[in-house]
Design a protein around this motif. Structure first.
Motif, PDB file in Angstrom:
ATOM      1  N   PRO A  38       0.838  -1.199   0.000  1.00 14.84           N
ATOM      2  CA  PRO A  38       0.000   0.000   0.000  1.00 14.84           C
ATOM      3  C   PRO A  38       0.869   1.243   0.000  1.00 14.84           C
ATOM      4  O   PRO A  38       2.062   1.198   0.323  1.00 14.84           O
ATOM      5  CB  PRO A  38      -0.774  -0.138   1.317  1.00 14.84           C
ATOM      6  N   GLU A  39       0.275   2.357  -0.368  1.00 12.22           N
ATOM      7  CA  GLU A  39       0.977   3.633  -0.254  1.00 12.22           C
ATOM      8  C   GLU A  39       1.242   3.915   1.224  1.00 12.22           C
ATOM      9  O   GLU A  39       0.483   3.507   2.102  1.00 12.22           O
ATOM     10  CB  GLU A  39       0.130   4.755  -0.843  1.00 12.22           C
ATOM     11  N   VAL A  40       2.342   4.609   1.497  1.00 12.17           N
ATOM     12  CA  VAL A  40       2.624   5.008   2.874  1.00 12.17           C
ATOM     13  C   VAL A  40       1.562   6.019   3.295  1.00 12.17           C
ATOM     14  O   VAL A  40       1.443   7.092   2.685  1.00 12.17           O
ATOM     15  CB  VAL A  40       4.022   5.639   2.999  1.00 12.17           C
ATOM     16  N   PRO A  41       0.738   5.693   4.282  1.00 11.90           N
ATOM     17  CA  PRO A  41      -0.361   6.592   4.638  1.00 11.90           C
ATOM     18  C   PRO A  41       0.125   7.881   5.291  1.00 11.90           C
ATOM     19  O   PRO A  41       1.139   7.905   5.986  1.00 11.90           O
ATOM     20  CB  PRO A  41      -1.196   5.754   5.610  1.00 11.90           C
ATOM     21  N   HIS A  42      -0.626   8.940   5.053  1.00 12.96           N
ATOM     22  CA  HIS A  42      -0.341  10.224   5.678  1.00 12.96           C
ATOM     23  C   HIS A  42      -0.870  10.211   7.108  1.00 12.96           C
ATOM     24  O   HIS A  42      -1.968   9.721   7.374  1.00 12.96           O
ATOM     25  CB  HIS A  42      -1.016  11.346   4.890  1.00 12.96           C
ATOM     26  N   THR A  49      -3.454  10.317  18.171  1.00  8.78           N
ATOM     27  CA  THR A  49      -3.316   9.298  17.136  1.00  8.78           C
ATOM     28  C   THR A  49      -4.451   8.299  17.333  1.00  8.78           C
ATOM     29  O   THR A  49      -4.555   7.672  18.396  1.00  8.78           O
ATOM     30  CB  THR A  49      -1.960   8.568  17.252  1.00  8.78           C
ATOM     31  N   TYR A  50      -5.283   8.146  16.302  1.00 11.03           N
ATOM     32  CA  TYR A  50      -6.463   7.305  16.436  1.00 11.03           C
ATOM     33  C   TYR A  50      -6.226   5.912  15.865  1.00 11.03           C
ATOM     34  O   TYR A  50      -5.386   5.715  14.977  1.00 11.03           O
ATOM     35  CB  TYR A  50      -7.661   7.955  15.729  1.00 11.03           C
ATOM     36  N   HIS A  51      -6.987   4.974  16.392  1.00 12.41           N
ATOM     37  CA  HIS A  51      -6.957   3.603  15.892  1.00 12.41           C
ATOM     38  C   HIS A  51      -7.362   3.558  14.420  1.00 12.41           C
ATOM     39  O   HIS A  51      -7.987   4.473  13.896  1.00 12.41           O
ATOM     40  CB  HIS A  51      -7.937   2.724  16.691  1.00 12.41           C
ATOM     41  N   LEU A  52      -7.010   2.440  13.789  1.00 13.00           N
ATOM     42  CA  LEU A  52      -7.483   2.193  12.435  1.00 13.00           C
ATOM     43  C   LEU A  52      -8.998   2.221  12.397  1.00 13.00           C
ATOM     44  O   LEU A  52      -9.659   1.909  13.402  1.00 13.00           O
ATOM     45  CB  LEU A  52      -7.004   0.821  11.958  1.00 13.00           C
ATOM     46  N   ASP A  53      -9.558   2.565  11.237  1.00 14.98           N
ATOM     47  CA  ASP A  53     -10.993   2.395  11.066  1.00 14.98           C
ATOM     48  C   ASP A  53     -11.230   1.256  10.063  1.00 14.98           C
ATOM     49  O   ASP A  53     -10.276   0.690   9.515  1.00 14.98           O
ATOM     50  CB  ASP A  53     -11.682   3.692  10.630  1.00 14.98           C
ATOM     51  N   HIS A  60      -5.110  -0.457   3.638  1.00 21.52           N
ATOM     52  CA  HIS A  60      -3.738  -0.474   4.125  1.00 21.52           C
ATOM     53  C   HIS A  60      -3.277  -1.807   4.718  1.00 21.52           C
ATOM     54  O   HIS A  60      -2.110  -2.177   4.565  1.00 21.52           O
ATOM     55  CB  HIS A  60      -3.560   0.615   5.194  1.00 21.52           C
ATOM     56  N   VAL A  61      -4.176  -2.493   5.413  1.00 19.84           N
ATOM     57  CA  VAL A  61      -3.730  -3.671   6.157  1.00 19.84           C
ATOM     58  C   VAL A  61      -3.719  -4.933   5.305  1.00 19.84           C
ATOM     59  O   VAL A  61      -2.762  -5.715   5.361  1.00 19.84           O
ATOM     60  CB  VAL A  61      -4.603  -3.882   7.415  1.00 19.84           C
ATOM     61  N   ARG A  62      -4.751  -5.166   4.512  1.00 15.17           N
ATOM     62  CA  ARG A  62      -4.796  -6.391   3.720  1.00 15.17           C
ATOM     63  C   ARG A  62      -3.552  -6.563   2.836  1.00 15.17           C
ATOM     64  O   ARG A  62      -3.008  -7.675   2.756  1.00 15.17           O
ATOM     65  CB  ARG A  62      -6.068  -6.477   2.875  1.00 15.17           C
ATOM     66  N   PRO A  63      -3.061  -5.504   2.152  1.00 15.15           N
ATOM     67  CA  PRO A  63      -1.839  -5.691   1.364  1.00 15.15           C
ATOM     68  C   PRO A  63      -0.646  -6.133   2.204  1.00 15.15           C
ATOM     69  O   PRO A  63       0.199  -6.901   1.735  1.00 15.15           O
ATOM     70  CB  PRO A  63      -1.604  -4.306   0.747  1.00 15.15           C
ATOM     71  N   LEU A  64      -0.579  -5.671   3.452  1.00 14.43           N
ATOM     72  CA  LEU A  64       0.505  -6.109   4.329  1.00 14.43           C
ATOM     73  C   LEU A  64       0.340  -7.572   4.712  1.00 14.43           C
ATOM     74  O   LEU A  64       1.317  -8.328   4.775  1.00 14.43           O
ATOM     75  CB  LEU A  64       0.552  -5.234   5.588  1.00 14.43           C
ATOM     76  N   LEU A  65      -0.899  -7.984   4.956  1.00 13.47           N
ATOM     77  CA  LEU A  65      -1.146  -9.399   5.276  1.00 13.47           C
ATOM     78  C   LEU A  65      -0.750 -10.283   4.097  1.00 13.47           C
ATOM     79  O   LEU A  65      -0.248 -11.397   4.283  1.00 13.47           O
ATOM     80  CB  LEU A  65      -2.621  -9.612   5.636  1.00 13.47           C
ATOM     81  N   SER A  66      -0.956  -9.793   2.880  1.00 15.68           N
ATOM     82  CA  SER A  66      -0.576 -10.573   1.703  1.00 15.68           C
ATOM     83  C   SER A  66       0.941 -10.673   1.575  1.00 15.68           C
ATOM     84  O   SER A  66       1.451 -11.546   0.870  1.00 15.68           O
ATOM     85  CB  SER A  66      -1.173  -9.964   0.428  1.00 15.68           C
ATOM     86  N   THR A 154      -2.629   1.648  14.649  1.00 17.55           N
ATOM     87  CA  THR A 154      -2.909   2.939  14.037  1.00 17.55           C
ATOM     88  C   THR A 154      -2.170   3.018  12.698  1.00 17.55           C
ATOM     89  O   THR A 154      -1.390   2.127  12.346  1.00 17.55           O
ATOM     90  CB  THR A 154      -2.428   4.096  14.940  1.00 17.55           C
ATOM     91  N   LEU A 155      -2.383   4.114  11.989  1.00 20.38           N
ATOM     92  CA  LEU A 155      -1.672   4.318  10.723  1.00 20.38           C
ATOM     93  C   LEU A 155      -0.170   4.485  10.936  1.00 20.38           C
ATOM     94  O   LEU A 155       0.613   4.287  10.012  1.00 20.38           O
ATOM     95  CB  LEU A 155      -2.238   5.528   9.988  1.00 20.38           C
ATOM     96  N   ARG A 156       0.243   4.809  12.144  1.00 18.41           N
ATOM     97  CA  ARG A 156       1.675   4.867  12.436  1.00 18.41           C
ATOM     98  C   ARG A 156       2.295   3.476  12.309  1.00 18.41           C
ATOM     99  O   ARG A 156       3.430   3.319  11.830  1.00 18.41           O
ATOM    100  CB  ARG A 156       1.919   5.443  13.835  1.00 18.41           C
ATOM    101  N   ASP A 157       1.570   2.460  12.716  1.00 15.53           N
ATOM    102  CA  ASP A 157       2.054   1.088  12.583  1.00 15.53           C
ATOM    103  C   ASP A 157       2.087   0.661  11.121  1.00 15.53           C
ATOM    104  O   ASP A 157       3.015  -0.031  10.681  1.00 15.53           O
ATOM    105  CB  ASP A 157       1.181   0.139  13.410  1.00 15.53           C
ATOM    106  N   VAL A 158       1.063   1.070  10.384  1.00 16.98           N
ATOM    107  CA  VAL A 158       1.032   0.756   8.948  1.00 16.98           C
ATOM    108  C   VAL A 158       2.208   1.422   8.240  1.00 16.98           C
ATOM    109  O   VAL A 158       2.902   0.798   7.436  1.00 16.98           O
ATOM    110  CB  VAL A 158      -0.309   1.213   8.319  1.00 16.98           C
TER     111      VAL A 158
END
Length: 204
Positions: A38-42, A49-53, A60-66, A154-158
């Protein structure tokens, strides 16, 4: 009973078990890098810092799982909320290459101002990331309800995971690293996504 509790994915979030599986030639295979990142999220410039929605999961997450990241349980429960992490084992051809990766990883973490749990075991580097100071979006109809401070993803982890994945792909290109895939990777990916969908459901 889910895949985690039944044992299908139990070993995949334990460091010793992950490394043991990586050393078992009948349980892993070596593959070419997966460039479908995925693109590096802004990260919005705000104090909290909020949790993922729910939408972040597919984007963002599924491509990392792949790419063989998986969800782990941190072992901390806040109220009735389970705290999850994003984890992956990276493997290298030599101890020296693993340490060079570790050093480059330290620079990425400093640049991101976000630091993961990192464990080195000879030619393996295991990374587990979650955000310690994060806020759970409130689903309360009351607009004045305050977000809960709960550790989690959060998106920081992504962002960190994507940057680490790019770094590993450079090591793959230099033939200093390999990608090892557990035999149960498909089950683990399915289980990880199911847990995240439960944790971050779509708005009613």
């Amino acid at each position: 009973m889910d895949a985690f509790s039944s044992g299908v994915c139990q070993g995949a979030i334990t460091l010793d078990e992950v490394i043991t599986r990586s050393k078992n030639s009948s349980d892993v295979q070596t593959v070419a890098p997966d460039s479908n990142l995925p693109e590096v999220p802004h990260i919005p410039s705000r104090k909290r810092t909020y949790h993922l929605d729910h939408e972040d999961l597919e984007t963002h997450v599924r491509p990392l799982l792949s790419c063989h990241w998986h969800v782990g349980r941190v072992g901390v429960v806040v109220g009735d909320l389970q705290v999850f992490s994003l984890n992956k084992l990276f493997s290298f051809k030599t101890f020296r290459s693993a340490i060079e990766f570790f050093d480059a990883l330290a620079d990425i973490q400093d640049d991101e101002d976000h630091h993961a749990r990192v464990t080195v075991d000879y030619a393996n580097v295991y990374i587990s990331t979650h955000t310690h100071v994060a806020y759970q979006r409130t689903l309360d109809a009351d607009a004045d309800a305050k977000p809960k401070r709960v550790p989690g993803l959060t998106l920081r982890d992504v962002r960190l995971a994507v940057e680490v994945e790019k770094l590993h792909q450079k090591f793959l290109g230099d033939r200093r690293a390999v990608t090892k895939v557990p035999a149960d990777s498909a089950s683990l990916e399915t289980w990880s996504m199911e847990q995240l969908r439960r944790r971050y459901p779509a708005p009613a």
